[in-house]
Design an enzyme around this catalytic site. Structure first.
Site, PDB file in Angstrom:
ATOM      1  N   GLY A  14       5.298  13.048  12.186  1.00 50.43           N
ATOM      2  CA  GLY A  14       4.876  12.700  10.830  1.00 50.43           C
ATOM      3  C   GLY A  14       3.379  12.815  10.637  1.00 50.43           C
ATOM      4  N   GLY A  16       1.783  12.038   7.670  1.00 53.25           N
ATOM      5  CA  GLY A  16       1.281  11.228   6.551  1.00 53.25           C
ATOM      6  C   GLY A  16       0.103  10.386   7.015  1.00 53.25           C
ATOM      7  N   GLY A  19       0.667   8.600  10.618  1.00 56.35           N
ATOM      8  CA  GLY A  19       0.630   9.509  11.760  1.00 56.35           C
ATOM      9  C   GLY A  19      -0.761  10.089  11.981  1.00 56.35           C
ATOM     10  N   PHE A 121      -3.495  -5.351  -9.595  1.00 58.61           N
ATOM     11  CA  PHE A 121      -2.161  -4.838  -9.281  1.00 58.61           C
ATOM     12  C   PHE A 121      -1.195  -6.014  -9.278  1.00 58.61           C
ATOM     13  CE2 PHE A 121      -0.627  -0.796  -7.081  1.00 58.61           C
ATOM     14  CZ  PHE A 121      -1.451   0.061  -7.774  1.00 58.61           C
ATOM     15  N   GLN A 234      12.903  -1.259  -2.146  1.00 60.24           N
ATOM     16  CA  GLN A 234      12.167  -1.766  -3.308  1.00 60.24           C
ATOM     17  C   GLN A 234      12.387  -0.869  -4.525  1.00 60.24           C
ATOM     18  OE1 GLN A 234       7.619  -1.635  -3.474  1.00 60.24           O
ATOM     19  NE2 GLN A 234       8.067  -3.802  -3.762  1.00 60.24           N
ATOM     20  N   HIS A 236      10.723   0.087  -7.922  1.00 60.01           N
ATOM     21  CA  HIS A 236       9.470  -0.022  -8.697  1.00 60.01           C
ATOM     22  C   HIS A 236       9.849  -0.119 -10.169  1.00 60.01           C
ATOM     23  CE1 HIS A 236       5.565   0.838 -10.392  1.00 60.01           C
ATOM     24  NE2 HIS A 236       5.020   0.836  -9.188  1.00 60.01           N
ATOM     25  N   LEU A 246       7.040   8.248 -10.401  1.00 61.11           N
ATOM     26  CA  LEU A 246       6.298   6.987 -10.475  1.00 61.11           C
ATOM     27  C   LEU A 246       5.224   6.981 -11.566  1.00 61.11           C
ATOM     28  CD1 LEU A 246       6.106   4.250  -8.931  1.00 61.11           C
ATOM     29  CD2 LEU A 246       3.964   5.151  -8.063  1.00 61.11           C
ATOM     30  N   GLU A 249       1.463   1.227 -10.904  1.00 64.63           N
ATOM     31  CA  GLU A 249       1.171  -0.121 -11.362  1.00 64.63           C
ATOM     32  C   GLU A 249      -0.275  -0.206 -11.859  1.00 64.63           C
ATOM     33  OE1 GLU A 249       3.583  -2.842  -8.906  1.00 64.63           O
ATOM     34  OE2 GLU A 249       1.632  -3.699  -8.466  1.00 64.63           O
ATOM     35  N   ARG A 280       6.872  -6.693  -8.103  1.00 62.94           N
ATOM     36  CA  ARG A 280       7.838  -5.660  -8.494  1.00 62.94           C
ATOM     37  C   ARG A 280       9.274  -6.150  -8.570  1.00 62.94           C
ATOM     38  NH1 ARG A 280       5.060  -0.817  -4.949  1.00 62.94           N
ATOM     39  NH2 ARG A 280       3.284  -0.609  -6.353  1.00 62.94           N
ATOM     40  N   HIS A 347      11.819   3.040  -4.658  1.00 66.01           N
ATOM     41  CA  HIS A 347      10.439   3.403  -4.370  1.00 66.01           C
ATOM     42  C   HIS A 347      10.029   3.280  -2.904  1.00 66.01           C
ATOM     43  CE1 HIS A 347       6.230   3.947  -5.325  1.00 66.01           C
ATOM     44  NE2 HIS A 347       5.914   2.769  -4.862  1.00 66.01           N
ATOM     45  N   ARG A 390       7.391  -5.866  -1.171  1.00 61.83           N
ATOM     46  CA  ARG A 390       6.008  -5.416  -0.920  1.00 61.83           C
ATOM     47  C   ARG A 390       5.177  -5.549  -2.182  1.00 61.83           C
ATOM     48  NH1 ARG A 390       3.066  -0.473  -1.585  1.00 61.83           N
ATOM     49  NH2 ARG A 390       4.895   0.741  -2.195  1.00 61.83           N
ATOM     50  N   LEU A 396      -0.535   1.451   1.624  1.00 65.11           N
ATOM     51  CA  LEU A 396      -1.596   2.336   2.141  1.00 65.11           C
ATOM     52  C   LEU A 396      -2.399   1.607   3.204  1.00 65.11           C
ATOM     53  CD1 LEU A 396      -2.909   4.402  -0.915  1.00 65.11           C
ATOM     54  CD2 LEU A 396      -1.067   4.891   0.676  1.00 65.11           C
TER      55      LEU A 396
HETATM   56  C1  LIG Z   1       4.816   8.126  -5.945  1.00 71.92           C
HETATM   57  C2  LIG Z   1       4.345   7.088  -4.992  1.00 71.92           C
HETATM   58  C3  LIG Z   1       3.123   6.470  -5.175  1.00 71.92           C
HETATM   59  C4  LIG Z   1       2.680   5.501  -4.280  1.00 71.92           C
HETATM   60  N1  LIG Z   1       1.469   4.889  -4.496  1.00 71.92           N
HETATM   61  C5  LIG Z   1       1.047   3.951  -3.618  1.00 71.92           C
HETATM   62  C6  LIG Z   1      -0.212   3.317  -3.806  1.00 71.92           C
HETATM   63  O1  LIG Z   1      -0.951   3.590  -4.739  1.00 71.92           O
HETATM   64  N2  LIG Z   1      -0.593   2.376  -2.904  1.00 71.92           N
HETATM   65  C7  LIG Z   1       0.180   2.029  -1.839  1.00 71.92           C
HETATM   66  O2  LIG Z   1      -0.217   1.180  -1.050  1.00 71.92           O
HETATM   67  N3  LIG Z   1       1.363   2.654  -1.623  1.00 71.92           N
HETATM   68  C8  LIG Z   1       1.808   3.590  -2.481  1.00 71.92           C
HETATM   69  N4  LIG Z   1       3.020   4.203  -2.263  1.00 71.92           N
HETATM   70  C9  LIG Z   1       3.693   4.018  -0.963  1.00 71.92           C
HETATM   71  C10 LIG Z   1       2.958   4.853   0.093  1.00 71.92           C
HETATM   72  O3  LIG Z   1       2.446   6.016  -0.481  1.00 71.92           O
HETATM   73  C11 LIG Z   1       3.850   5.250   1.275  1.00 71.92           C
HETATM   74  O4  LIG Z   1       4.556   4.137   1.725  1.00 71.92           O
HETATM   75  C12 LIG Z   1       3.002   5.791   2.423  1.00 71.92           C
HETATM   76  O5  LIG Z   1       2.146   6.808   1.976  1.00 71.92           O
HETATM   77  C13 LIG Z   1       3.873   6.297   3.563  1.00 71.92           C
HETATM   78  O6  LIG Z   1       3.034   6.907   4.506  1.00 71.92           O
HETATM   79  P1  LIG Z   1       3.590   7.326   5.936  1.00 71.92           P
HETATM   80  O7  LIG Z   1       2.448   7.866   6.701  1.00 71.92           O
HETATM   81  O8  LIG Z   1       4.336   6.191   6.517  1.00 71.92           O
HETATM   82  O9  LIG Z   1       4.679   8.461   5.643  1.00 71.92           O
HETATM   83  P2  LIG Z   1       4.653   9.798   4.766  1.00 71.92           P
HETATM   84  O10 LIG Z   1       3.374  10.018   4.074  1.00 71.92           O
HETATM   85  O11 LIG Z   1       5.898   9.745   3.965  1.00 71.92           O
HETATM   86  O12 LIG Z   1       4.769  10.935   5.848  1.00 71.92           O
HETATM   87  C14 LIG Z   1       5.958  11.166   6.562  1.00 71.92           C
HETATM   88  C15 LIG Z   1       5.730  12.334   7.481  1.00 71.92           C
HETATM   89  O13 LIG Z   1       6.830  12.435   8.370  1.00 71.92           O
HETATM   90  C16 LIG Z   1       7.241  13.780   8.452  1.00 71.92           C
HETATM   91  N5  LIG Z   1       8.647  13.773   8.861  1.00 71.92           N
HETATM   92  C17 LIG Z   1       9.652  13.022   8.361  1.00 71.92           C
HETATM   93  N6  LIG Z   1      10.786  13.272   9.023  1.00 71.92           N
HETATM   94  C18 LIG Z   1      10.491  14.203   9.969  1.00 71.92           C
HETATM   95  C19 LIG Z   1      11.236  14.886  10.960  1.00 71.92           C
HETATM   96  N7  LIG Z   1      12.544  14.674  11.152  1.00 71.92           N
HETATM   97  N8  LIG Z   1      10.613  15.790  11.729  1.00 71.92           N
HETATM   98  C20 LIG Z   1       9.294  16.059  11.559  1.00 71.92           C
HETATM   99  N9  LIG Z   1       8.538  15.432  10.647  1.00 71.92           N
HETATM  100  C21 LIG Z   1       9.133  14.521   9.863  1.00 71.92           C
HETATM  101  C22 LIG Z   1       6.959  14.342   7.082  1.00 71.92           C
HETATM  102  O14 LIG Z   1       6.860  15.748   7.126  1.00 71.92           O
HETATM  103  C23 LIG Z   1       5.617  13.682   6.789  1.00 71.92           C
HETATM  104  O15 LIG Z   1       4.590  14.419   7.401  1.00 71.92           O
HETATM  105  C24 LIG Z   1       3.480   5.152  -3.174  1.00 71.92           C
HETATM  106  C25 LIG Z   1       4.722   5.766  -2.992  1.00 71.92           C
HETATM  107  C26 LIG Z   1       5.164   6.692  -3.913  1.00 71.92           C
HETATM  108  C27 LIG Z   1       6.532   7.268  -3.737  1.00 71.92           C
END
Ligand SMILES: Cc1cc2nc3c(=O)[nH]c(=O)nc-3n(C[C@H](O)[C@H](O)[C@H](O)COP(=O)(O)OP(=O)(O)OC[C@H]3O[C@@H](n4cnc5c(N)ncnc54)[C@H](O)[C@@H]3O)c2cc1C
Length: 576
Positions: A14, A16, A19, A121, A234, A236, A246, A249, A280, A347, A390, A396
């Site tokens: 991952g 994101g 990771g 928020f 959750q 939203h 989305l 908020e 929420r 969400h 949450r 974030l």
């Molecule tokens: C539209 C939206 C807006 C949001 N806004 C906010 C905000 O303003 N503030 C806040 O605090 N939170 C917000 N959130 C929540 C927050 O963005 C997420 O919870 C957070 O970014 C998740 O980050 P992460 O690194 O855990 O995963 P992600 O960013 O989801 O990354 C997951 C990674 O895993 C990889 N992956 C998944 N499965 C596999 C696999 N089998 N093999 C290889 N790679 C894989 C994907 O390719 C990706 O790279 C928002 C959520 C949404 C949906």
């Protein structure tokens, strides 16, 4: 089919925020590889809009802020299910972490005096949300990605991890499928971090990206390890009607408010103090209640309105430019002139892979034993800092605080252990799966099964649920699991076969949907986002505990529990 073998000290699944932040922490001493289904900066984190919570105390409009206030708001928001030791750690770490991000290059919006701007928020008693207009996740992820390139982190993009290699309670690597070349790859590693994000895609209406298919949940559950608090997806309150995209908020944080079909600001009734900035769970229930009691908007009276145009076009374009574009593009609504049609949208997963907050290690059982070398962080993990509900902007901060924490522990751990030895047949299971899917002449289609799954979850395990609907959902899901054994692919492409990827994802989705329904049946109370119509009250006597759900082959999942950490704040009634 070719099997390719690799070794890296650390494998991160991952790219994101969680990771990438972990990768940066450990890269100075290790050979780190990140495996991701999509190009790193297309990870779902890039869509995060509203901001990141930290008691920087830059905006004193509602008085002084502190990590203690942030902690109290988070514990209360979690409906007292959040682990207070983990929440304390996160809230203390949040301000230095945001400053660290700023020093790495994240271009936060500013106050007139030059300090990082902070907005209101839902559920936060102070305006403590640092933001970059409504593109906060985008700028954070791009900055961290640049930093990771500087640290020579290696990326495998368009690879899907299909399996964890766990031998005798030690994680030794992962198996992945290369979408481009159609090879199976076996990666051995001293440590593995799961940072695969959430799983909103099992719902018909969701704000989540197409990649949010809960693969990490599936990988863990299929390995016989538990998932925690899965009954808490959750919803939203403000997804753009009817798509569920989305509407942050931050809109209500900048002064927006909700209106029902009678033009009433109905949140005043449900949350007299916080009003439109209630948390929420409460706000989503309020919207549903308005709709169910006939006060919705539109011909079907099935949504409500979110008004923001009263703050003026200049402020909207400066602070919410993406929202302005989204509403025009996807709803034909100019939010500088008219209200936005909204409805609750799935969400976020508050539950996930149970993880030690002190080191990020994955918990293997109800006694708190961990799997050596296996870590989780971000939305895939459950430390648990969000408990039953949450607060916005706390995800974030969770991703970067606990991503860094896991990175720090891996840094120490990989210096203490030898390279793992593999048996040599680790890729076999994935080769068989890919071959079977390729050659199958079954009658079931991936897209149809996924659509059925999304309908079941939306209808049977939504904002309000009860025993009858949940049990109907679980038995309908069991049928889908059987039908999945008979799935065939229409797409015969030998490279970038997206139907193959979706078939693998569906295999995971059908697993953690089961974990979600089984946990929701078990929890006979209403807490946070889990609203049981048949048990409308919170029951601390019997359910102030985390749910652990284990897969049992061919039978109903096994449920166990874990204690909640309560250090500073005794559970009390939540009032907003
Ligand atoms: C539209 C939206 C807006 C949001 N806004 C906010 C905000 O303003 N503030 C806040 O605090 N939170 C917000 N959130 C929540 C927050 O963005 C997420 O919870 C957070 O970014 C998740 O980050 P992460 O690194 O855990 O995963 P992600 O960013 O989801 O990354 C997951 C990674 O895993 C990889 N992956 C998944 N499965 C596999 C696999 N089998 N093999 C290889 N790679 C894989 C994907 O390719 C990706 O790279 C928002 C959520 C949404 C949906």
């Amino acid at each position: 089919m070719n099997i390719k073998n690799h070794y890296h000290d650390v494998i991160i699944i991952g790219a994101g925020l969680a990771g990438t932040r972990a990768a940066i922490e450990v890269a100075s001493i290790a050979d780190v590889a990140v495996i991701t289904k999509v190009f790193p900066t297309r990870s779902h984190s890039t869509t995060a809009q509203g901001g990141v919570a930290a008691s920087l105390n830059n905006n004193k409009a509602k008085g002084e802020d502190s990590w203690e206030l942030h902690m109290f708001d988070t514990v209360k928001g979690s409906d007292y299910l959040g682990d207070q030791n983990a929440i304390e750690y996160m809230c203390k770490e949040a301000p230095p972490t945001v400053i660290e991000l700023e020093h790495m290059g994240v271009p936060f919006s500013r106050m007139p005096d030059g300090k990082i701007a902070q907005r209101d928020f839902g559920g936060h008693s102070r305006p403590r949300i640092a933001y970059a207009a409504d593109r906060t996740g985008h700028v954070m992820l791009h900055t961290l990605y640049e930093q990771s390139i500087k640290e020579n982190v290696h990326y495998y993009s368009e690879f899907v991890v299909t399996q964890l290699i766990i031998d005798n309670n030690v994680c030794k690597g992962v198996v992945a499928y290369d979408l481009r070349k159609r090879n199976v790859h076996v990666f051995s590693a001293k440590s593995v971090l799961i940072a695969t994000g959430g799983g909103g895609r099992i719902y018909k209406v969701t704000s989540n990206a197409h990649e949010s298919t809960g693969d990490g949940f599936g990988l863990i559950y299929k390995s016989g390890l538990p998932l925690q608090d899965m009954e808490f997806p959750q919803f939203h309150p403000t997804g753009l009607y009817p798509l569920g995209i989305l509407i942050t908020e931050g809109v209500r944080g900048e002064g927006g408010f909700l209106l029902n079909g009678k033009g009433e600001r109905f949140m005043e009734k449900y949350a007299p103090e916080f009003k439109d900035l209630a948390p929420r769970d409460l706000t989503s229930r309020a919207i549903y209640t308005e709709i169910m009691e006939g006060r919705g908007v539109g011909p079907k009276k099935d949504h409500v309105l979110l008004q923001i145009h009263h703050i003026g076009k200049k402020a909207i374009l400066e602070k919410l430019p993406e929202i302005y574009q989204f509403t025009i593009t996807y709803a034909g609504v100019d939010c500088t002139k008219e209200p936005i049609p909204v409805m609750p949208t799935m969400h976020y997963y508050m539950g996930g892979i149970p993880t030690n907050y002190e080191d990020g290690l994955v918990i293997a059982d109800d006694k708190g034993n961990t799997v050596k070398g296996l870590y989780a962080a971000g939305e895939a993990a459950c430390e648990s800092v969000h408990g039953g509900n949450r607060l916005g902007a706390n995800s974030l901060v969770d991703t970067v605080v606990f991503g860094r924490k896991a990175g720090k522990h891996m840094y120490k751990y990989i210096q203490q252990v030898d390279k793992p030895e593999l048996k040599g047949d680790e890729g076999k299971q994935t080769v068989e799966m890919i071959t079977n899917l390729t050659n199958s002449t079954g009658q079931e289609l991936v897209s149809k099964l996924r659509e059925n799954l999304q309908d079941i979850m939306w209808q049977k395990c939504s904002v309000f649920r009860d025993e009858k609907t949940l049990k109907e959902g679980l038995s309908a899901l069991k049928e889908l699991q059987k039908r999945y054994e008979n799935v065939r692919l229409i797409d015969k492409a030998s490279t970038f076969n997206m139907e193959m990827k979706e078939a693998i994802e569906l295999g995971n989705m059908l697993e953690y949907a089961e974990a979600t329904l089984a946990s929701a049946i078990y929890r006979k109370e209403s807490r946070g986002a889990h609203s049981r119509v048949d048990y409308p009250k919170r029951d601390d006597q019997n359910f102030l505990k985390h749910t652990l759900v284990f897969r049992v082959q061919g039978a109903t999942p096994r449920i166990a529990t874990r204690d909640v950490s309560i250090t500073r704040y005794k559970p009390q009634e939540r009032r907003y």
